[in-house]
Design a protein around this motif. Structure first.
Motif, PDB file in Angstrom:
ATOM      1  N   ILE A 105       0.778  -1.338  -0.132  1.00 46.01           N
ATOM      2  CA  ILE A 105      -0.083  -0.019  -0.149  1.00 46.01           C
ATOM      3  C   ILE A 105       0.649   1.308  -0.097  1.00 46.01           C
ATOM      4  CG2 ILE A 105      -1.710   1.365   1.211  1.00 46.01           C
ATOM      5  CD1 ILE A 105      -3.180  -1.076   2.174  1.00 46.01           C
ATOM      6  N   PRO A 106       1.916   1.345   0.826  1.00 46.53           N
ATOM      7  CA  PRO A 106       2.664   2.670   0.692  1.00 46.53           C
ATOM      8  C   PRO A 106       3.844   2.650  -0.036  1.00 46.53           C
ATOM      9  CG  PRO A 106       3.340   1.163   2.869  1.00 46.53           C
ATOM     10  CD  PRO A 106       2.173   0.531   2.026  1.00 46.53           C
ATOM     11  N   THR A 107       4.243   1.466  -1.004  1.00 44.04           N
ATOM     12  CA  THR A 107       5.263   1.411  -1.913  1.00 44.04           C
ATOM     13  C   THR A 107       4.984   1.243  -3.169  1.00 44.04           C
ATOM     14  OG1 THR A 107       5.619  -0.927  -1.238  1.00 44.04           O
ATOM     15  CG2 THR A 107       6.582   0.585   0.113  1.00 44.04           C
ATOM     16  N   ILE A 108       3.809   0.729  -3.673  1.00 41.80           N
ATOM     17  CA  ILE A 108       3.605   0.215  -4.944  1.00 41.80           C
ATOM     18  C   ILE A 108       3.600   1.422  -6.041  1.00 41.80           C
ATOM     19  CG2 ILE A 108       1.224   0.376  -5.103  1.00 41.80           C
ATOM     20  CD1 ILE A 108       3.018  -2.740  -5.834  1.00 41.80           C
ATOM     21  N   ARG A 109       3.287   2.587  -5.553  1.00 40.32           N
ATOM     22  CA  ARG A 109       3.384   3.556  -6.515  1.00 40.32           C
ATOM     23  C   ARG A 109       4.885   4.139  -6.825  1.00 40.32           C
ATOM     24  NH1 ARG A 109      -1.908   5.471  -6.945  1.00 40.32           N
ATOM     25  NH2 ARG A 109      -3.219   5.247  -5.224  1.00 40.32           N
ATOM     26  N   LEU A 110       5.821   3.490  -6.016  1.00 42.22           N
ATOM     27  CA  LEU A 110       7.065   4.120  -6.334  1.00 42.22           C
ATOM     28  C   LEU A 110       7.601   3.591  -7.633  1.00 42.22           C
ATOM     29  CD1 LEU A 110       8.875   3.022  -2.905  1.00 42.22           C
ATOM     30  CD2 LEU A 110       8.091   5.396  -3.512  1.00 42.22           C
ATOM     31  N   ARG A 111       8.698   4.230  -8.350  1.00 42.77           N
ATOM     32  CA  ARG A 111       8.990   3.658  -9.580  1.00 42.77           C
ATOM     33  C   ARG A 111       9.929   2.574  -9.360  1.00 42.77           C
ATOM     34  NH1 ARG A 111      13.141   8.103 -11.749  1.00 42.77           N
ATOM     35  NH2 ARG A 111      14.532   6.740 -11.010  1.00 42.77           N
ATOM     36  N   GLU A 112      10.266   1.771 -10.388  1.00 44.31           N
ATOM     37  CA  GLU A 112      10.423   0.481 -10.356  1.00 44.31           C
ATOM     38  C   GLU A 112      11.957   0.250  -9.429  1.00 44.31           C
ATOM     39  OE1 GLU A 112       9.993   1.782 -13.153  1.00 44.31           O
ATOM     40  OE2 GLU A 112       8.370   0.715 -14.430  1.00 44.31           O
ATOM     41  N   ASP A 113      12.847   1.067  -9.821  1.00 45.44           N
ATOM     42  CA  ASP A 113      14.177   0.736  -8.988  1.00 45.44           C
ATOM     43  C   ASP A 113      13.672   1.306  -7.495  1.00 45.44           C
ATOM     44  OD1 ASP A 113      13.434   3.226  -9.777  1.00 45.44           O
ATOM     45  OD2 ASP A 113      15.564   3.822 -10.527  1.00 45.44           O
ATOM     46  N   ARG A 359      -5.045  -1.301  -7.867  1.00 40.09           N
ATOM     47  CA  ARG A 359      -5.552  -2.370  -7.211  1.00 40.09           C
ATOM     48  C   ARG A 359      -4.985  -3.532  -8.023  1.00 40.09           C
ATOM     49  NH1 ARG A 359     -12.042  -3.119  -7.872  1.00 40.09           N
ATOM     50  NH2 ARG A 359     -11.083  -4.330  -9.834  1.00 40.09           N
ATOM     51  N   TYR A 360      -4.590  -3.685  -9.254  1.00 39.82           N
ATOM     52  CA  TYR A 360      -4.265  -4.863  -9.918  1.00 39.82           C
ATOM     53  C   TYR A 360      -2.891  -5.245  -9.488  1.00 39.82           C
ATOM     54  CZ  TYR A 360      -8.105  -5.539 -13.332  1.00 39.82           C
ATOM     55  OH  TYR A 360      -9.290  -5.921 -13.664  1.00 39.82           O
ATOM     56  N   LYS A 361      -2.066  -4.278  -9.242  1.00 40.90           N
ATOM     57  CA  LYS A 361      -0.717  -4.503  -8.773  1.00 40.90           C
ATOM     58  C   LYS A 361      -0.644  -4.712  -7.255  1.00 40.90           C
ATOM     59  CE  LYS A 361       0.914  -0.290  -9.916  1.00 40.90           C
ATOM     60  NZ  LYS A 361       2.012   0.606 -10.216  1.00 40.90           N
ATOM     61  N   ILE A 362      -1.635  -4.379  -6.493  1.00 46.64           N
ATOM     62  CA  ILE A 362      -1.760  -4.966  -5.097  1.00 46.64           C
ATOM     63  C   ILE A 362      -2.126  -6.473  -5.067  1.00 46.64           C
ATOM     64  CG2 ILE A 362      -3.064  -4.778  -2.978  1.00 46.64           C
ATOM     65  CD1 ILE A 362      -0.843  -2.898  -3.060  1.00 46.64           C
ATOM     66  N   GLN A 363      -3.034  -6.736  -5.898  1.00 44.39           N
ATOM     67  CA  GLN A 363      -3.481  -8.138  -5.950  1.00 44.39           C
ATOM     68  C   GLN A 363      -2.483  -9.366  -6.549  1.00 44.39           C
ATOM     69  OE1 GLN A 363      -7.202  -7.621  -8.272  1.00 44.39           O
ATOM     70  NE2 GLN A 363      -8.596  -7.045  -6.669  1.00 44.39           N
ATOM     71  N   SER A 364      -1.777  -8.625  -7.316  1.00 43.88           N
ATOM     72  CA  SER A 364      -0.527  -9.275  -8.092  1.00 43.88           C
ATOM     73  C   SER A 364       0.586  -9.529  -7.041  1.00 43.88           C
ATOM     74  CB  SER A 364      -0.005  -8.871  -9.260  1.00 43.88           C
ATOM     75  OG  SER A 364       1.167  -9.298  -9.772  1.00 43.88           O
TER      76      SER A 364
END
Length: 484
Positions: A105-113, A359-364
């Motif tokens: 929840i707090p980290t998934i919006r970060l850029r890939e690296d 939501r999709y990224k969190i579920q993955s």
């Protein structure tokens, strides 16, 4: 340890780590999330499963939270310990998924690296907590009394040698035959010249290794000034021949994956069947060959042989891996899976179509972490002892290596890459027997160098991995129009 027993142990490792790598492939391969902290969910699954399954007061040396004893709670029901352990495993998966939700929840919006580094940091913190807080799960001393499902039932057999061999041994031969059939289908695109170059490379490499082993002590003692006696000279010439033939094969073929599969199959045949065949020819001894062919039959399991617990646990993990593979395949071939791949390729596209990509990224993340948690529970039951040092960040990078070798976003490739990685990493440990013990650390490093070299070759000649990205089953619906 007999070669068949070592083979069972190695394949159990491969199935458990394949499950772990499938979870990483859901995150990284299909959704594009770089999670360098994947091992944290492996660790959480292992500890939570053991904590829930083991009874309280099982050991005087354990000073962590008392276990809940799910494995003994259903003791009055036939197969109750398996039921209780399975319930603990499911809860371990849920715990791993829940922790990944809290992390995501707090980290998934970060850029890939940044996401990768943050995940690695969180995994390191969790490992340090498990290592230093003894009141939690006994800290660095780990947990030694780990329940194993249905262990008391084994070994099992019918009491008849012939019937045991038929029931437990014959499926082994069919399994080897099926693997051989599938391998032939994979290497079929190779021409006769490419096949000859591949086989020649493998035989030259194996011959070089054989000569080195036979003169190992002299070579190691004179490591500073290598003395080239006759055997070492032959080994060096064979190694040069292997490099020349291998380079030529790589330059001529357009089927790198098929060539690597051929080399792997020849190496496996030499390793698994070479020595028994030599004994058969020289001494007429067929026992080793039969034991290796009937690898599911254990001659030491009871008076007439049968199925021991290690072989049962391998089959158990194989069934769970097949179930996870089916689950992931159904997911990635569904409209839901197409959205995950769209998020990976260009997140702005599904967003423009109104898809909630967060939501999709969190579920993955939760899905992949739950699979890692299942692998952790199986790992604990297989090893019989866990402590935080088993869950270092290198385990995550081993899984990334396996995914890249086999083929990112390809579930079959992930299993193949895991097998290749662990066969090289663990299947070559027998070489330790030919060296003085003080060289064990150098040999471990040499194995990693070999894996690194293989990775470089694959990335240079086949950047998409041995099998590349998989094809997808797309239901176009009536009139050839998709419903998604």
């Amino acid at each position: 340890m007999a070669l068949a027993d070592f083979f069972i142990s190695l394949m159990t490792f491969v199935t458990i780590y394949s499950l772990f790598a499938l979870g990483l492939n859901v995150k990284f391969g299909f959704t594009g999330l770089i999670d360098f902290g994947h091992v944290a969910y492996f660790m959480i699954g292992a500890y939570v499963t053991v904590f829930l399954a083991m009874p309280a007061g099982i050991s005087e040396t354990y000073e962590g939270i008392s276990g809940l004893g799910l494995a003994t709670m259903f003791a009055g029901v036939p197969g109750g310990d398996l039921l209780g352990w399975a319930l603990a495993l499911v809860l371990g998966m849920l715990a791993a998924a829940l922790v990944s939700l809290l992390v995501g929840i707090p980290t998934i919006r970060l850029r890939e690296d940044y996401l990768a580094i943050t995940a690695l940091g969180i995994a390191t913190i969790l490992n340090a907590v498990f290592h230093n807080e003894r009141w939690l799960f006994n800290g660095a001393f780990g947990i030694r009394e780990i329940p194993r499902p249905l262990e008391a039932v084994f070994p099992i057999g019918t009491g008849s040698f012939q019937l045991n061999l038929l029931i437990f041994g014959l499926p082994s031969v069919f399994a080897l035959g099926y693997v051989g059939y599938r391998t032939v289908k994979v290497v079929r695109p190779l021409s006769a010249r490419e096949t000859a170059l591949g086989v020649g490379t493998t035989l030259a490499l194996a011959g070089s290794l054989g000569f080195v082993i036979t003169t190992m002590l002299g070579l190691v003692v004179n490591l500073g000034v290598v003395s080239l006696n006759v055997d070492n000279t032959i080994a060096l010439l064979l190694l040069v021949l292997a490099v020349v033939l291998g380079r030529q094969a790589l330059r001529e073929t357009d089927h790198i994956g098929s060539l690597l599969a051929l080399v792997s199959a020849v190496l496996f045949s030499l390793w698994y069947l070479g020595q028994p065949l030599v004994k058969l020819v020289t001494d007429g001894n067929t026992s080793d060959l039969l034991l290796n062919l009937f690898w599911l039959y254990d001659a030491n399991a009871g008076s007439a042989g049968g199925l021991d617990y290690d072989r049962f646990f391998f089959l158990f993990t194989l069934v769970l891996l097949a179930g996870a593979y089916w689950w992931v395949q159904r997911t990635v071939n569904s409209p839901y899976g197409r959205v995950l791949r769209a998020v990976r390729d260009d997140e702005t596209v599904p967003e423009a179509l109104g898809k909630p990509t967060f939501r999709y990224k969190i579920q993955s993340l939760m899905f992949g972490s739950a699979l890692a948690g299942a692998a952790g529970g199986l790992w604990a039951a297989n090893i019989g002892f866990i402590d935080p040092t088993q869950f270092a960040s290198t385990v995550t990078f081993f899984a990334y290596t396996a995914v890249i070798i086999g083929g990112t976003a390809n579930n079959r490739g992930v299993i193949l890459g895991t097998a290749v990685f662990w066969v090289i990493n663990s299947g070559t440990r027998f070489l330790d027997d030919f060296f003085p013990s003080e060289y064990a650390q150098q040999l471990a490093a040499l194995r990693l160098i070999l894996i690194g070299g293989l990775l470089i070759v694959i990335l240079y000649y086949r950047p998409e991995g041995m099998l590349g990205e998989q094809d997808y089953d797309i239901d176009l619906g009536r009139g050839g129009v998709s419903d998604d």
